[in-house]
Design an enzyme around this catalytic site. Sequence first.
Site, PDB file in Angstrom:
ATOM      1  N   ASP A 119       0.785  -1.347  -0.159  1.00  0.00           N
ATOM      2  CA  ASP A 119      -0.125   0.063  -0.096  1.00  0.00           C
ATOM      3  C   ASP A 119       1.431   1.228  -0.465  1.00  0.00           C
ATOM      4  O   ASP A 119       1.477   0.790   0.536  1.00  0.00           O
ATOM      5  CB  ASP A 119      -0.918  -0.409   1.233  1.00  0.00           C
ATOM      6  N   HIS A 171      -3.835   4.850   6.317  1.00  0.00           N
ATOM      7  CA  HIS A 171      -2.729   3.588   5.745  1.00  0.00           C
ATOM      8  C   HIS A 171      -1.390   4.290   6.461  1.00  0.00           C
ATOM      9  O   HIS A 171      -0.994   5.189   6.716  1.00  0.00           O
ATOM     10  CB  HIS A 171      -2.938   4.649   4.381  1.00  0.00           C
TER      11      HIS A 171
HETATM   12 ZN    ZN Z   1      -8.107   1.667  -0.917  1.00  0.00          ZN
HETATM   13 ZN    ZN Z   2      -9.818   1.006   2.307  1.00  0.00          ZN
END
Ligand code: ZN
Ligand code: ZN
Length: 548
Positions: free
Chosen positions: A190, A363
């Site tokens: 990510d 995130h």
């Molecule tokens: Zn996402």
């Molecule tokens: Zn997500």
Amino acid sequence: MEKPIKIIPLGGLGEIGKNCLVLEYDQQLLVIDAGIIFPEESVYGVDLVAPDFTYILERKDQVVGIVLTHGHEDHIGALPILLDRIRAPVYGTPLTLGLARHKLEDAGIKNFRFFPVEPGGTLHTGPFSVRFVHVCHSIPDGVGLILETPVGTLVHTGDFKIDQTPVDAIPTQLELFALYGKDALLLLSDSTNVDKEGYSISEKEVGEKLEVIFFKAQGRIFVATFASHIHRIQQILFLSRRFGRKVILAGRRLEENTQIAQKLGHLHVPQGLIIPLSHMRDYPDDQLTIITTGSQGEPMSVLYRVASGEHKQLKIREGDTVIISSRPVPGNERAIARILNQLFMAGAHVFYQEISPVHTSGHAHREELKLILNLIRPRFFMPIHGEFLHLVFHSQLARRLGIPRERIILAQDGDVVELTQDGFSIAEHLETEDIMISGKGIGDIGPQILRERIRMSRFGAVVALLLVDPQEPRLVDEPRIIARGLSEEGEAMENKLKELVEELIAAEPHLLRDENVLKEAVQRVLRRHLGKSLDRRPLIIPVVVQVK
Ligand SMILES: [Zn+2]
Ligand SMILES: [Zn+2]
């Protein structure tokens, strides 16, 4: 020679949204996620954009499964479009499947096959074994994946952060990443927050900040957040109980999601805490919390209507506290600023991320990304889930951690990456075209329609109607011009344009012999005139009707 595994991102590389990644080995496909993205300019009537699924549809009998990492729209939003066209088993955690089920039922899709897998569990399909690894994120029940394939182990982080004090006390399962993912062939990670230094702050810290606001608030408290942010909602519920406030859920999505999450054990709702909006009058202001959606400034949302005074039952009044507990998705800043201004104008105390840490990202920041890279020490690295600049930053980060340049796969949507133990190549690039969704129409809008919409919205439209007798040939009646959205001087403008068309035909009567030539000539004359006189380029629609 060793057969490669193909890794084909159909979406999510080059944008944050519409995530979809295909893994293919020996003509067997595993699809990871099927998400949508919200277009930046919704003015042209495009509500959603989905990835181009052509590659999958052309091999629909070879799809051995669809794996969903979590229940966010950018990962499950396009599932109805995909499952409308292919039949394949869908794997996900219970909450993810619960949210996806809702979506499919809303879209009228039936006969889908869901197979729930708990975090920590493993599924086997075709040549793939997929282990689910629990990860912290801004929605519960999210997972990363450890995929055993004939070529080697691939690790896919999913959307994740490393939260040491998550609300449900279940941290990201780093031990599983280390145990099963170490020395993997490939890490896909990510990239969303690769440009953010340090560590993301914990969800618990957001709760502590909210607590201070709850402590000081005198009137009603409004909290706007994502309807899927179950842990944020959990914190608001507990704080409300502690401070003697009843909670109103304003928004259909919020009600649905909290019900699903509660049923699956991801949300604890104390007895009698939630009351319907119609009971609001039974309680004084300082005993009420109202949770709403619309933290992105969406025009039809509850928060928007409350702020603009359009909501029937909920009006902001002096003394109310409003907390925008989310971060603007890029592109929504103006819409949110408008709402903030309206809230301040109505006399509310307003808290939002720029002035107070009432939100944290789901995130991983740079230090967390480094930790995963060092834990896995993959042979190859491929950044995913990011705009191109994020993917580049993430590549640079990986190089600083010792992964050589030639083992970093900087791919884009549509690239067909072929990977073996020894190396990789980008074998092919698929020409993809996004699927635009406008109202109930799926995929019936292409670049041509978009161009027309842009023209009409900027400059309006002009229709020129010509009645032609093809025998002579001659105009049966004088041309009719209808201009819309072009100028306030409607009739004068239309008359001028009519004269121009008449002059054209008087000068070149042969045009009447060929309908297409006539249309082009009319377009040219009107376009030139409007360009010169007004510097405007409306959509010009010549209509020729043959009359006998
Ligand atoms: Zn996402
Ligand atoms: Zn997500």
